[in-house]
Design an enzyme around this catalytic site. Structure first.
Site, PDB file in Angstrom:
ATOM      1  N   SER A   1      49.329  22.039   6.623  1.00 53.32           N
ATOM      2  CA  SER A   1      50.360  22.699   7.420  1.00 53.32           C
ATOM      3  C   SER A   1      49.723  23.703   8.379  1.00 53.32           C
ATOM      4  CB  SER A   1      51.356  23.408   6.505  1.00 53.32           C
ATOM      5  OG  SER A   1      50.724  24.505   5.859  1.00 53.32           O
TER       6      SER A   1
ATOM      7  N   CYS B   1      51.978  13.554   9.111  1.00 55.58           N
ATOM      8  CA  CYS B   1      51.853  14.468  10.248  1.00 55.58           C
ATOM      9  C   CYS B   1      52.056  13.733  11.562  1.00 55.58           C
ATOM     10  CB  CYS B   1      50.491  15.156  10.242  1.00 55.58           C
ATOM     11  SG  CYS B   1      49.094  14.066  10.540  1.00 55.58           S
TER      12      CYS B   1
END
Length: 502
Positions: free
Chosen positions: A233, A288
């Site tokens: 992240s 992602c």
């Protein structure tokens, strides 16, 4: 009578191709997300344990860094073959701990295999430069040398592919590696690390240390770890980058994303709908590179949404080891987070067209959420601004190409994007003007091949170097320039004058 659940398996660090023999101060549970069953107990490394592993890697790096290119290439080819032979075993471990379907896990390993095959060509990639006669009887050349010990910190969503982005290139260039996988699905990395032993790399060249933030920070702070590769992240990527750079390391930290797909009025809507569904809901949206926002021009928005809805109704959700299209989310906490965003979208006034919460409980005690679709989302809603990392697709209606492009460029993330159109001029302008690192034209997930490099822009990347490809080779090596003179025996004796380029 139901069978008694088996005792959880102990999962520990791999140091020098051997299981760590110490006593852990802390452990965590590993669960099967399709059932909620605890299947493993994971040892969590202390800073002291990380130091032990790095010391082993440092000794191995001295030998491996001097190994011939021929020896390294033989190990790479042997590893490639072992990875092919053990793909099914590793994929089953991924499904059991991550939840993604078996086919998706196999495909993940296949993408990692491409990087292994790229690394098999390392002799060509490590050739330096040479200039003869830069001065009288003087030659100059450059060589690429390994860094020593490098760390790889990988995420839960691709427990095999992401380590395979980095480790084969690091090993091929002569480094020793310490991998810190996600504590949510650690087994795949242990299985892959064990294959390096069978491939013939010396003990200590590939090591695995399990843990949480304490282990991460220990790797970032350790003076013998020269570089860190990270995927995760954005907040954690920023932490890894800042702390690693402060400790004098090279860092490539790949962060989060909010990937948009712009659909123009001339697009093939069936192709666009297929792409939105596969890119939005594959691996339960835990990618992602997932498409989480569809920018639909107003003239085709109603029809595109209808086609996406039609396709979501056919998706089978369930245990990834079965005949399904989409498995569970990775943990109960993550499921709660994603469903919280669904609730926030409804409260903000977005139109919930497909509610993935419906029927999820009937699938069993696992962490299930079906495909979820919002229409008429606005850029101020949290379902638009935040990376949800789940099977939640948002449709934002835009008036024009320019409005869609501006929304993408205004977004703080810049990982991947796509445009669907038959207009070559629009596509060419899009690829030139969009401020994103990876672009797809009628391709929803523009993940590059291994001989190109993977990485985004803006808050999706911290550091200057992308993963794999030639940038990966440069990341794991440092250049040394050598200037040499072998004077002719009749050079004429001493000359204390200032050297010139004669």
């Amino acid at each position: 009578m139901s069978a008694t659940p088996s005792a959880p398996t102990r999962i520990t660090h791999l140091v020098g191709h051997r299981a760590w023999q110490g006593e852990p101060g802390r452990t965590s549970e590993v669960c099967n997300p399709a059932t909620g069953e605890v299947t493993g107990t994971l040892d969590l490394a202390s800073a002291e344990t990380v130091g032990e592993v790095v010391a082993v890697a440092r000794e191995a790096a001295r030998e491996w860094g001097r190994a011939s290119l021929a020896r390294r290439v033989r190990a790479l080819f042997a590893f490639r073959q072992l990875l092919v032979e053990h793909t099914d075993e590793i994929a089953r471990a991924i499904t059991a701990e991550h939840g993604k379907t078996h086919d998706d896990a196999v495909a993940e390993i296949g993408r990692g295999l491409e990087v292994v095959e790229f690394a098999c060509g390392i002799p060509q990639l490590l050739k330096g430069g040479f200039s003869e006669g830069v001065s009288t009887d003087v030659d100059a050349f450059s060589i690429l040398q390994p860094l020593g010990v490098v760390g790889v910190i990988s995420p839960f969503n691709f427990p095999a592919m992401v380590p395979l982005w980095f480790v084969p290139i690091a090993v091929a260039t002569g480094n020793a590696v310490v991998i810190k996988p996600s504590e949510k699905d650690p087994t795949a990395v242990n299985l892959i690390a064990d294959l390096w032993r069978g491939a013939g790399v010396p003990d200590g060249v590939v090591n695995v240390v399990h843990g949480d933030k304490e282990a991460v920070d220990a790797l970032l702070d350790h003076p013998d770890v020269k570089a860190i590769s990270f995927v995760g992240s954005t907040p954690v990527a920023r932490h890894v980058y800042e702390r690693g750079v402060a400790a004098g390391k090279r860092v490539q930290a790949l962060g989060g994303a909010k990937n948009h797909m712009l659909v123009l009025p001339d697009a093939d809507l069936d192709l666009a709908a297929d792409a939105a569904v596969s890119a939005g809901y594959g691996a339960a949206g835990e990618r992602c590179m997932a498409i989480s926002v569809v920018l639909a021009t107003e003239s085709i928005a109603d029809e595109l949404v209808a086609r996406i809805v039609e396709r979501t109704r056919t998706l089978r959700v369930g245990d990834g080891s079965g005949d399904v299209d989409m498995g569970p989310l990775v943990t109960r906490a993550h499921l709660d987070k994603v469903t919280g965003y669904v609730e926030a979208g409804v409260e903000a006034g977005a139109e919930l067209v497909v509610d993935g919460r419906e029927g999820a409980e009937a699938l069993g005690p696992g962490y299930f959420l079906g495909p979820t679709l919002f229409d008429r989302v606005t850029p101020r809603m949290s379902i638009y601004t935040d990376e949800i990392f789940g099977p939640v697709l948002s449709v934002v209606r835009v008036a024009s190409f320019d409005e869609g492009l501006q929304l993408i460029n205004d977004n703080p993330y810049g990982n991947g994007t796509a445009i669907f159109t038959h207009d070559g001029g629009a596509a060419r302008r899009f690829q030139h003007e969009v401020e994103v690192g990876m672009v797809g034209i009628n391709v929803p997930i523009p993940t590059p091949m291994a001989y190109y490099s993977f990485g985004g822009w803006k808050s999706s990347l911290f550091g200057d170097t992308h993963a794999h490809g030639i940038e990966g080779v440069h990341f794991f090596t440092r250049t040394k320039a050598v200037t040499q003179r072998w004077p002719d025996p009749s050079h004429g004796g001493l000359d204390l004058g200032f050297p010139t380029n004669g």
